[in-house]
Design a protein around this motif. Structure first.
Motif, PDB file in Angstrom:
ATOM      1  N   CYS A 119       0.732  -1.374  -0.071  1.00 39.17           N
ATOM      2  CA  CYS A 119       0.125  -0.024  -0.032  1.00 39.17           C
ATOM      3  C   CYS A 119       0.839   1.356  -0.095  1.00 39.17           C
ATOM      4  CB  CYS A 119      -1.005   0.003   1.104  1.00 39.17           C
ATOM      5  SG  CYS A 119      -0.208   0.011   2.876  1.00 39.17           S
ATOM      6  N   ILE A 155      -5.104  10.340  -3.835  1.00 36.05           N
ATOM      7  CA  ILE A 155      -4.766   9.216  -3.329  1.00 36.05           C
ATOM      8  C   ILE A 155      -4.364   9.347  -1.923  1.00 36.05           C
ATOM      9  CG2 ILE A 155      -2.915   7.657  -3.594  1.00 36.05           C
ATOM     10  CD1 ILE A 155      -2.737   8.422  -6.483  1.00 36.05           C
ATOM     11  N   ALA A 156      -4.764   8.386  -1.159  1.00 35.50           N
ATOM     12  CA  ALA A 156      -4.503   8.384   0.331  1.00 35.50           C
ATOM     13  C   ALA A 156      -3.552   7.724   0.789  1.00 35.50           C
ATOM     14  CB  ALA A 156      -6.008   8.066   0.998  1.00 35.50           C
ATOM     15  N   GLN A 161      -5.484  -1.767  -6.102  1.00 35.42           N
ATOM     16  CA  GLN A 161      -6.709  -0.906  -6.429  1.00 35.42           C
ATOM     17  C   GLN A 161      -6.243   0.459  -7.309  1.00 35.42           C
ATOM     18  OE1 GLN A 161      -8.560   0.437  -2.494  1.00 35.42           O
ATOM     19  NE2 GLN A 161      -9.318  -1.784  -2.502  1.00 35.42           N
ATOM     20  N   LEU A 162      -4.999   0.940  -7.188  1.00 35.52           N
ATOM     21  CA  LEU A 162      -4.522   2.235  -7.884  1.00 35.52           C
ATOM     22  C   LEU A 162      -3.980   1.619  -9.057  1.00 35.52           C
ATOM     23  CD1 LEU A 162      -2.765   3.898  -5.035  1.00 35.52           C
ATOM     24  CD2 LEU A 162      -5.116   4.175  -5.878  1.00 35.52           C
ATOM     25  N   ALA A 165      -3.584   3.525   0.884  1.00 27.94           N
ATOM     26  CA  ALA A 165      -4.277   2.879  -0.259  1.00 27.94           C
ATOM     27  C   ALA A 165      -3.634   1.683  -0.717  1.00 27.94           C
ATOM     28  CB  ALA A 165      -4.631   4.062  -1.344  1.00 27.94           C
ATOM     29  N   TRP A 205      -1.805  -0.781  -3.250  1.00 24.57           N
ATOM     30  CA  TRP A 205      -1.453  -0.651  -4.568  1.00 24.57           C
ATOM     31  C   TRP A 205      -2.365  -1.310  -5.678  1.00 24.57           C
ATOM     32  CZ3 TRP A 205       0.405   2.235  -8.169  1.00 24.57           C
ATOM     33  CH2 TRP A 205       0.718   1.842  -9.271  1.00 24.57           C
ATOM     34  N   ARG A 243       3.525  10.142  -0.547  1.00 24.57           N
ATOM     35  CA  ARG A 243       3.076  10.577  -1.846  1.00 24.57           C
ATOM     36  C   ARG A 243       3.691  11.980  -2.138  1.00 24.57           C
ATOM     37  NH1 ARG A 243      -2.593  11.777   0.754  1.00 24.57           N
ATOM     38  NH2 ARG A 243      -1.229  12.391   2.268  1.00 24.57           N
TER      39      ARG A 243
END
Length: 429
Positions: free
Chosen positions: A40, A53-54, A61-62, A57, A59, A44
């Motif tokens: 994750c 992007i939090a 999913q991104l 989050a 990875w 950032r």
């Protein structure tokens, strides 16, 4: 009049900034740095933050949107970050009457001068770090550590200040205005739960906390929060000479790229992790009185593979990697369950104290903690690593050139530009 100030120097988006030092093409692009095993987001760039992007989050999913966003992912390159951090701290330390390295990307330093002079020094620090290391920093200057952290926040969020905020040089009304609009949770040392309890007392902003009764805050919360109130009012309570709480322990912990299901495999893990933990002790100039060995399976597992944390106490404080490796392997051999799918493990060292050179040999030591005291095995290994890289030498499986299959996954890792001979950057003219 020349007075003492405290400056907090903080690298902006540290991990991402390190990645950009040797890859200028990442400037202006959204960049994220991933956790162990590329799980994750842990850091950032501002561009990634602007995409929403939090931190935390996943990875996976991104990943599908990464190309469309122009998003670049990097695996955590701890060797590079640690080396650049050391370089930043060395440069920053040149400007202070004293220095306390607070974290990998933050350092407190003592400055002498009036408000105008410390602003000049702050700008000099920024320029020097950028010139010699290549990463951007912001500088907050005030009379206490808590206010210096707050000043650093102002410097980061107000580009017009040029990355330097000397709180005493700002109009008092402007400081009061900002403090009245920043929630108490935005203050160093005030977490979400504490902020929620403060809110029940009608204390919502930093200004509210500053105006609170220190004695009442100590009674309702702790002496730590009382110190925060006093520091907000200009009374220095957190001295640079105080030992930091996180110096009471040193830990080396990692997740695996694939489960380890045998006791022999977990012994191998411990042989490597104990050596790496001992190397951290060596680098810090410390010895440990005890060591805790941990391991874990998935939180969704039924518990059949749970490993009870084992603590080993040494007869005398030590940092000998052979002693620690043997103790960690023995603890794992005794507590691990054959067939359980272990996903993570670690070692933690307690009872830290400065290494005082060779100690008297204790012929009655039962745990072997004196074995390396005369030869200083850790010192020899450290010297070799400092000259030839972190992977140049090790004991047993810790010295294998090919990493074990369970080693941490780092599919998006950049080279270790400054610590490995084979990965030094090549310049063509």
């Amino acid at each position: 009049m020349s007075i003492t100030h405290i400056a907090l120097v903080d690298v902006n988006n540290f991990y991402v900034s390190c990645e950009r030092v040797f890859n200028p093409a990442l400037e202006g692009r959204p960049v994220v740095v991933l956790s162990n095993n590329d799980g994750c987001v842990v850091a950032r760039s501002q561009e990634a933050k602007d995409l929403g992007i939090a931190t935390g989050a996943p990875w996976f999913q991104l990943q599908a949107q990464a190309k469309a966003w122009g998003l670049v992912a990097r695996s955590s390159n701890y060797e590079l970050y640690g080396d650049l951090s050391a370089r930043v701290m060395e440069v920053v330390g040149r400007f202070g009457t004293w220095q306390e390295v607070y974290s990998i990307d933050e350092s407190f330093v003592g400055l002498l001068g009036d408000e105008e002079q410390v602003q000049v020094v702050g700008r000099s620090i920024r320029a020097a770090v950028m010139r010699h290391v290549g990463v951007p920093v912001c500088v907050g200057v005030a009379g206490t550590k808590t206010l210096a952290k707050f000043a650093n926040r102002i410097a980061k969020q107000n580009p017009a200040l040029g990355g330097v905020c000397a709180l005493d040089a700002m109009p008092g009304g402007q400081v009061d205005y900002i403090q009245a609009r920043v929630p108490a949770s935005g203050l160093w040392g005030v977490g979400g739960k504490t902020a929620a309890r403060l809110k029940l007392m009608g204390i919502e902003s930093i200004a509210d906390l500053k105006a609170a009764d220190p004695a009442l805050i100590r009674k309702k919360f702790s002496v730590v929060l009382q110190r925060t109130v006093l520091e907000l009012n200009g009374t220095e309570c957190i001295s640079h000479s105080e030992e930091r709480a996180d110096k009471q322990q040193i830990m080396f912990s990692r997740s695996f790229s694939e489960p380890v299901t045998t006791v022999a495999g977990m012994e191998e893990v411990m042989a490597v992790y104990a050596q790496r933990g001992a190397a951290r002790l060596q680098d810090s100039g410390l010895c440990a009185s005890s060591m805790t060995v941990t391991a874990g399976t998935s939180r969704f597992a039924a518990g059949e593979g749970s490993f009870p944390a084992a603590t080993i106490r040494f007869t005398t404080p030590t940092r000998d990697p052979i002693v620690m490796m043997r103790a960690a392997v023995a603890a794992m051999a005794q507590g691990a369950v054959e067939g359980a799918a272990y996903l993570r493990a670690g070692v933690m060292f307690h009872g830290l104290e400065p290494a005082a050179g060779p100690q008297m040999f204790d012929v009655f030591a039962q745990d072997g903690s004196q074995q390396g005291s005369q030869a200083d095995v850790g010192g020899v290994l450290g010297e070799v690593r400092s000259r030839f890289g972190a992977q140049a030498i090790g004991i047993g499986v810790g010295g294998l050139a090919v990493p074990p299959a369970w080693s941490m996954k780092r599919e998006h890792s950049s080279p270790r530009y400054t610590t490995e001979w084979d990965e030094l950057p090549i310049v063509r003219a």
